[in-house]
Design an enzyme around this catalytic site. Structure first.
Site, PDB file in Angstrom:
ATOM      1  N   HIS A   1       1.096  -1.142  -0.041  1.00 32.98           N
ATOM      2  CA  HIS A   1      -0.003   0.080  -0.008  1.00 32.98           C
ATOM      3  C   HIS A   1       1.008   1.162  -0.016  1.00 32.98           C
ATOM      4  O   HIS A   1       2.028   1.150   0.597  1.00 32.98           O
ATOM      5  CB  HIS A   1      -0.768   0.226   1.350  1.00 32.98           C
ATOM      6  CG  HIS A   1      -1.751  -0.996   1.635  1.00 32.98           C
ATOM      7  ND1 HIS A   1      -1.274  -2.104   2.159  1.00 32.98           N
ATOM      8  CD2 HIS A   1      -3.064  -1.148   1.216  1.00 32.98           C
ATOM      9  CE1 HIS A   1      -2.475  -2.866   2.451  1.00 32.98           C
ATOM     10  NE2 HIS A   1      -3.454  -2.359   1.925  1.00 32.98           N
TER      11      HIS A   1
ATOM     12  N   ASP B   1       2.441   2.074   3.059  1.00 30.98           N
ATOM     13  CA  ASP B   1       3.473   1.153   4.033  1.00 30.98           C
ATOM     14  C   ASP B   1       4.733   1.468   3.701  1.00 30.98           C
ATOM     15  O   ASP B   1       5.609   1.483   4.354  1.00 30.98           O
ATOM     16  CB  ASP B   1       3.236  -0.445   3.326  1.00 30.98           C
ATOM     17  CG  ASP B   1       1.858  -0.956   3.552  1.00 30.98           C
ATOM     18  OD1 ASP B   1       1.103  -0.539   4.339  1.00 30.98           O
ATOM     19  OD2 ASP B   1       1.544  -1.648   2.495  1.00 30.98           O
TER      20      ASP B   1
HETATM   21  C1  XLS Z   1      -7.553  -6.622   4.809  1.00 30.67           C
HETATM   22  C2  XLS Z   1      -7.011  -6.692   3.018  1.00 30.67           C
HETATM   23  C3  XLS Z   1      -5.932  -5.778   2.816  1.00 30.67           C
HETATM   24  C4  XLS Z   1      -5.679  -6.025   1.098  1.00 30.67           C
HETATM   25  C5  XLS Z   1      -5.026  -4.658   0.645  1.00 30.67           C
HETATM   26  O1  XLS Z   1      -8.041  -7.387   5.171  1.00 30.67           O
HETATM   27  O2  XLS Z   1      -6.446  -8.046   2.999  1.00 30.67           O
HETATM   28  O3  XLS Z   1      -4.708  -6.103   3.027  1.00 30.67           O
HETATM   29  O4  XLS Z   1      -5.251  -6.974   0.670  1.00 30.67           O
HETATM   30  O5  XLS Z   1      -5.686  -3.500   0.756  1.00 30.67           O
END
Ligand code: XLS
Ligand code: CA
Ligand code: CA
Length: 444
Positions: free
Chosen positions: A99, A102
């Site tokens: 993301h 991140d």
């Molecule tokens: C959250 C999601 C997230 C997505 C990406 O539960 O898994 O991490 O994979 O935003």
């Protein structure tokens, strides 16, 4: 500086190896049905769980022992990039995912956040020049910051809608810059808590508009990554719009988006929706919508998204069965959207957990391919539906009958004979294949 000095390289050493920093089953160069394991499995490390998360939960503070813990801000972000590429190389993984927040800290303004992101993306791009690890997908985090309290593209606040658009616009530019193979939309807060304050139709229409604008912008800048929607039924919102593949598909169909999207299916989200992982994969596959996978597992005793590393061999086998039947994942991959448990706080655990996940999927791949080669399930299923290959069943399938003819058929039937579904036998066959990948048990 080295962040993971426990090991130089995690390599394949075979099933009998006692070295915990080795693959027992994942041999990237080994060929299974004409493709290497590396090509089949397309493993990816999730940046957020492995480099950004600190182990904090609603009851306790962060506790992960990480060599970058003493740093802050952009220094921290840069150290994480160094650590990430060291880990990618040591694990020999072909992909990673992130993301925006991140990898780079948010600034006080959107412009400052974008500048931070640009600086880190340039650094990542530099690392990628000499690394084999590519970007499977990136995405925009539109759920953590308080501005997204009522959603992003489904917020009641048009300014938030605009802010979300700006973040996705930037995300698509970053995806293009780094050669991302996909771009993910997970609707973190795209849902609602109560209908008492919600215009459900406007929210859904706006979400459709948002996706169309994203498609237009990707076209405009020449970003050719595949768009993925990631369903999840709840958490953080009570009613999440992309509940599961079936509801996501209906949404895409209604808003004329099916040509532009596939699904990113996460195991733990499937189980939260009351489905098995393989159900979601199958539902996407038969609709030609299986794009990528977030490889993790939930805990049947806990009702939330625990994002554990996948170690359940039944699940990895049945998942690989769907993926093989799909002809592979194309541009997608198996992304470990998984985190070590809070009790597994040492840096070594990052290595152990990825080894466990990769070996579990390698076993799943081999067993699933054997099941397919031997036609075990296929033969049983074809036989089970054989009534639709002749007579009245064939007429149904060919669209050559109607209620009049079906009634005539039913009227002249004696007692109808059904056959056993034999699921216990099929499960024991699956056990045989799991325990011995060389087993050959024909359909009965
Ligand atoms: C959250 C999601 C997230 C997505 C990406 O539960 O898994 O991490 O994979 O935003
Ligand atoms: Ca996920
Ligand atoms: Ca999850």
């Amino acid at each position: 500086m080295s962040y993971f000095n426990q090991v130089n390289k995690v390599s394949f050493e075979g099933a009998d190896s006692k070295n915990p920093f080795s693959y027992k089953h994942y041999n990237p160069k080994e060929t299974v049905a004409g493709k290497t394991m590396e090509e089949h499995l397309r493993f990816s490390v999730a940046y957020w769980h492995t480099f950004t998360a600190d182990g904090a939960d609603p009851f306790g503070a962060g506790n992960m022992q990480r060599p970058w813990n003493h740093l802050q801000g952009m220094d921290l972000a840069k150290a994480r990039v160094e650590a990430a590429f060291e880990l990618f190389e040591k694990l020999d993984v072909p992909f990673f995912c992130f993301h925006d927040v991140d990898v780079a800290p948010e600034g006080d303004t959107l412009a400052e956040s974008n500048r931070n992101l640009d600086e880190i993306v340039a650094m990542i791009k530099d690392y990628m020049k000499t690394s084999k690890t590519k970007l499977l997908w990136n995405t925009a985090n539109m759920f953590t910051h308080p501005r997204f309290v009522h959603g992003a593209a489904t917020s009641n606040n048009a300014d938030v809608f605009a802010y979300a658009a700006a973040k996705v616009k930037k995300g698509l530019e970053v995806g293009k810059e780094l050669g991302g193979e996909n771009y993910v939309f997970w609707g973190g807060r795209e849902g609602y808590e109560t209908l008492l304050n919600t215009d459900l139709k406007l929210e859904l229409d706006n979400l459709g508009r948002f996706y169309h604008m994203a498609i237009d912008y990707a076209k405009e800048i020449g970003f050719d990554g595949q768009f993925l929607i990631e369903p999840k039924p709840k958490e953080p919102t009570k009613h999440q719009y992309d509940f599961d593949v079936a509801s996501g598909l209906a949404f895409l169909q209604k808003y004329d988006l099916t040509d532009h999207f596939k699904f990113n299916i996460e195991a733990n989200h499937a189980t939260l929706a009351g489905h098995t992982f393989e159900h979601e994969l199958r539902y996407a596959r038969v609709n030609d919508m299986l794009g990528s996978v977030d490889a993790n597992q939930g805990d049947t005793l806990l009702g939330w998204d625990t994002d554990e590393f996948p170690t359940d061999l039944y699940s990895t086998t049945l998942a690989m069965y769907e993926i093989l039947k799909n002809g592979g994942l194309g541009k997608g991959g198996l992304n470990f959207d998984a985190k070590v448990r809070r009790g597994s706080f040492e840096a070594d655990d990052i290595l152990y957990s990825h080894v466990a996940g990769m070996d579990s999927f390698a076993i799943g791949l081999k067993v699933a391919q054997r099941l397919i080669d031997d036609g075990v399930l296929d033969d049983f299923v074809s036989e089970r539906y054989s009534s639709f290959t002749e007579g009245i069943g064939k007429q149904v399938v060919d669209g050559e009958t109607d209620f009049h003819a079906l009634e005539q058929h039913a009227l002249q039937l004696g007692e109808i004979e059904n056959r056993s579904g034999r699921q216990e036998w099929l499960k024991s066959v699956l056990n045989q294949y799991l325990l011995n990948v060389n087993a050959t048990v024909g359909a009965k």
